[in-house]
Design a protein around this motif. Structure first.
Motif, PDB file in Angstrom:
ATOM      1  N   PHE A 284      -7.324  -7.765   5.719  1.00  8.77           N
ATOM      2  CA  PHE A 284      -6.295  -7.753   4.510  1.00  8.77           C
ATOM      3  C   PHE A 284      -4.896  -7.443   4.929  1.00  8.77           C
ATOM      4  N   TYR A 285      -3.955  -7.825   4.053  1.00  8.32           N
ATOM      5  CA  TYR A 285      -2.671  -7.444   4.378  1.00  8.32           C
ATOM      6  C   TYR A 285      -1.863  -6.594   3.212  1.00  8.32           C
ATOM      7  N   TRP A 286      -1.214  -5.500   3.420  1.00 13.53           N
ATOM      8  CA  TRP A 286      -0.717  -4.488   2.568  1.00 13.53           C
ATOM      9  C   TRP A 286       0.667  -4.758   2.589  1.00 13.53           C
ATOM     10  N   PHE A 287       1.303  -4.948   1.476  1.00 17.47           N
ATOM     11  CA  PHE A 287       2.671  -5.189   1.499  1.00 17.47           C
ATOM     12  C   PHE A 287       3.271  -3.653   0.987  1.00 17.47           C
ATOM     13  N   PRO A 288       4.134  -2.920   1.985  1.00 17.83           N
ATOM     14  CA  PRO A 288       4.801  -1.957   1.811  1.00 17.83           C
ATOM     15  C   PRO A 288       5.793  -2.084   0.667  1.00 17.83           C
ATOM     16  N   HIS A 289       5.923  -0.831  -0.083  1.00 13.86           N
ATOM     17  CA  HIS A 289       6.602  -0.717  -1.259  1.00 13.86           C
ATOM     18  C   HIS A 289       5.887  -1.245  -2.318  1.00 13.86           C
ATOM     19  N   THR A 290       4.845  -1.543  -2.450  1.00 11.32           N
ATOM     20  CA  THR A 290       3.947  -2.095  -3.520  1.00 11.32           C
ATOM     21  C   THR A 290       2.423  -1.416  -3.271  1.00 11.32           C
ATOM     22  N   GLY A 291       1.598  -1.673  -4.369  1.00 12.59           N
ATOM     23  CA  GLY A 291       0.140  -1.163  -4.260  1.00 12.59           C
ATOM     24  C   GLY A 291      -0.742  -2.467  -4.315  1.00 12.59           C
TER      25      GLY A 291
ATOM     26  N   GLU B 125      -1.022  -5.450   8.715  1.00 13.14           N
ATOM     27  CA  GLU B 125      -2.303  -6.259   8.988  1.00 13.14           C
ATOM     28  C   GLU B 125      -3.428  -5.224   9.247  1.00 13.14           C
ATOM     29  N   VAL B 126      -4.600  -5.488   8.503  1.00 15.63           N
ATOM     30  CA  VAL B 126      -5.869  -4.714   9.010  1.00 15.63           C
ATOM     31  C   VAL B 126      -6.998  -5.592   9.079  1.00 15.63           C
ATOM     32  N   ARG B 127      -7.539  -5.265  10.308  1.00 19.82           N
ATOM     33  CA  ARG B 127      -8.907  -6.174  10.831  1.00 19.82           C
ATOM     34  C   ARG B 127      -9.757  -5.095  11.465  1.00 19.82           C
TER      35      ARG B 127
ATOM     36  N   SER C  16     -14.216  -0.194  15.634  1.00 19.74           N
ATOM     37  CA  SER C  16     -12.749   0.114  15.421  1.00 19.74           C
ATOM     38  C   SER C  16     -12.173  -0.610  14.105  1.00 19.74           C
ATOM     39  N   ALA C  17     -11.149  -0.288  13.641  1.00 12.55           N
ATOM     40  CA  ALA C  17     -10.290  -0.700  12.738  1.00 12.55           C
ATOM     41  C   ALA C  17      -8.916  -1.003  13.135  1.00 12.55           C
ATOM     42  N   TYR C  18      -8.332  -2.311  12.962  1.00 14.14           N
ATOM     43  CA  TYR C  18      -6.716  -2.243  13.762  1.00 14.14           C
ATOM     44  C   TYR C  18      -5.781  -2.366  12.673  1.00 14.14           C
ATOM     45  N   VAL C  19      -4.497  -1.431  12.699  1.00 14.73           N
ATOM     46  CA  VAL C  19      -3.703  -1.332  11.671  1.00 14.73           C
ATOM     47  C   VAL C  19      -2.293  -1.735  12.744  1.00 14.73           C
ATOM     48  N   ALA C  20      -1.687  -2.968  12.227  1.00 14.07           N
ATOM     49  CA  ALA C  20      -0.527  -3.793  12.718  1.00 14.07           C
ATOM     50  C   ALA C  20       0.584  -3.441  11.930  1.00 14.07           C
ATOM     51  N   VAL C  21       1.679  -3.139  12.526  1.00 18.39           N
ATOM     52  CA  VAL C  21       3.026  -2.800  11.755  1.00 18.39           C
ATOM     53  C   VAL C  21       4.072  -3.766  12.365  1.00 18.39           C
ATOM     54  N   HIS C  22       4.715  -4.495  11.562  1.00 18.92           N
ATOM     55  CA  HIS C  22       5.824  -5.269  12.126  1.00 18.92           C
ATOM     56  C   HIS C  22       7.077  -5.003  11.436  1.00 18.92           C
TER      57      HIS C  22
END
Length: 439
Positions: free
Chosen positions: A220-227, A342-344, A361-367
């Motif tokens: 899934f993809y989380w959009f910062p500044h939103t829920g 991004e979370v995988r 593992s879980a991956y958390v990617a910030v861009h």
């Protein structure tokens, strides 16, 4: 990701534009023998050697002031073994070309990342991965490797041949030698049904274990500044094939995800105060859709908007806490983040320096959009990731060093001891390897 790394006026630059170097010379060998000769000549001249693929790493893992090896002539499939269900491919082959060739043969990799622009050797050497409940990274699908070592000799390895090298070299960081060929496990081509839909972040986090357990590939993809998030569930299907219609695909994947998103990021970079509003619009722009296609057409997507990235692997059990802490940090910080997070996931594997080595593992990617200051955001995110014993992706921005890695990788000493044996004079050295592996 349309174009690759570039060289101009003798300066090499990576795709993200955040790394550059000036090699003493470049070589483009047309055979393994020519590559071995180039390594021996570098040794005679006292120069370090680094191979570079398409430059999609955001770290300086491939940068050198010595000899830069470009493997673009070492491409193509050497052979397919249908009895063993393997394919052996030259190291400079782009993943896109491999996937298309395999599909023509009625074959497929089991899992892959979300882009196809990298070479097979560059992708595996840095630990490129997709998402999967049972199926692991690209490197975990390797059955054999051929590499040129520091003395110019050619070494082959597998579970049966030089197994101690095989255990490490599947993610070798370019520190053990220059990979010249890779043998991957393959399987008969199959169909995946992708289900993409928006979902509130609170629901995703509350139901994460269930979503992970019920789907072969969940991200899934989380959009910062939103829920808000956009979720993607890929599962094997009996068919029939039902690909995305060309016009709908162009609108979603090119016009919205690349064209409009690029323009929105230009606006956000110029006027940061607009970013939260842009994020809210972006989170609503993509609608739910379901489609069924062969694997590489489902796993991968075009990424033409340039960015810089940090990604950490945390224990899968720590994922929800990590995301909540990251959201709280962004909400209170005043940061303006225009790219989704991004979370995988990946299952534990047995590769010494895999980010999933020995643990689920879980991956958390910030861009951040290229040209936008990213240091404050990445520093704060990294503080959260490391508090959960996170392991950074070897090809993405981080500040960790050998002392840290010795704590979070149980087999770190095994890798560095092998490096001491295969490259005692550090022919494949550069500043990045000096930092992450020590002298």
């Amino acid at each position: 990701m349309g174009s690759t790394a570039s060289a101009k006026n003798g300066i090499w630059r990576n795709w993200g534009g955040n790394v550059r170097s000036r090699p003493a010379r470049e070589v483009t060998p047309a055979s393994v023998d020519e590559l071995a000769a180039a390594v021996r000549r570098a040794a005679e001249d006292g120069l370090p050697v680094k191979a570079v693929g398409t430059g999609h790493s955001f770290t300086s893992i491939a940068a050198t002031d010595g000899v830069l090896v470009r493997p673009r002539l070492l491409t193509g499939i050497r052979g397919i073994d249908r009895e063993a269900m393997t394919v052996t491919v030259e190291a400079g082959t782009p993943l896109k070309r491999l996937n298309v060739a395999l599909a023509r043969e009625g074959l497929s990799l089991t899992n892959m990342g979300d882009i196809m622009e990298q070479t097979v050797s560059g992708a595996t050497s840095t630990g490129t991965h997709g998402t999967g409940r049972e199926s692991a990274s690209l490197s975990a699908q390797i059955k054999g490797l051929e590499l040129v070592t520091a003395d110019g000799s050619v070494l082959t390895c597998s579970e049966k041949e030089n197994p101690e090298v095989f255990a490490a070299a599947r993610i070798g960081l370019g520190a053990l030698g220059i990979v010249t060929a890779i043998t991957f496990a393959v399987e008969p081509v199959f169909l995946l049904t992708a289900r993409e839909e928006p979902m509130p972040l609170d629901r995703v986090l509350a139901e994460f274990d269930q979503l992970w357990a019920e789907n072969e590939h969940f991200e899934f993809y989380w959009f910062p500044h939103t829920g808000s998030t956009n979720t993607k569930r890929n599962n094997r299907s009996a068919g029939p094939e039902a690909p995305v219609a060309p016009l709908a695909g162009w609108i979603e994947d090119e016009f919205l995800s690349n064209g409009v998103f690029q323009a929105a990021n230009w606006v956000g970079r110029a006027v940061p105060a607009t970013v939260p509003a842009i994020a809210r619009l972006s989170s609503r722009a993509l609608s739910a859709r379901t489609y069924t296609d062969i694997p590489y057409k489902v796993f991968t997507s075009p990424r033409r908007v340039r960015f810089v990235e940090m990604e950490y692997a945390v224990p899968r059990a720590a994922l929800t806490d990590t995301l909540r802490e990251l959201k709280a940090m962004v909400d209170r910080s005043g940061l303006r983040v225009s790219f989704p997070v991004e979370v995988r996931t990946a299952p534990a594997d047995d590769i010494a320096l895999s980010t999933a080595s020995g643990r689920d593992s879980a991956y958390v990617a910030v861009h951040m959009f290229r040209g936008t200051p990213y240091q404050r955001y990445f520093t704060a995110a990294e503080r959260i990731f490391t508090a959960h014993e996170g392991r950074p992706h070897w090809g993405k921005i981080h500040t960790r060093d050998a002392e840290y890695f010795a704590r979070v990788y149980p087999r770190f000493g095994e890798f560095t001891a092998l490096r001491d044996r295969l490259d005692p004079e550090r022919r494949f050295r550069n500043d990045y390897l000096r930092r992450v592996l020590g002298q």
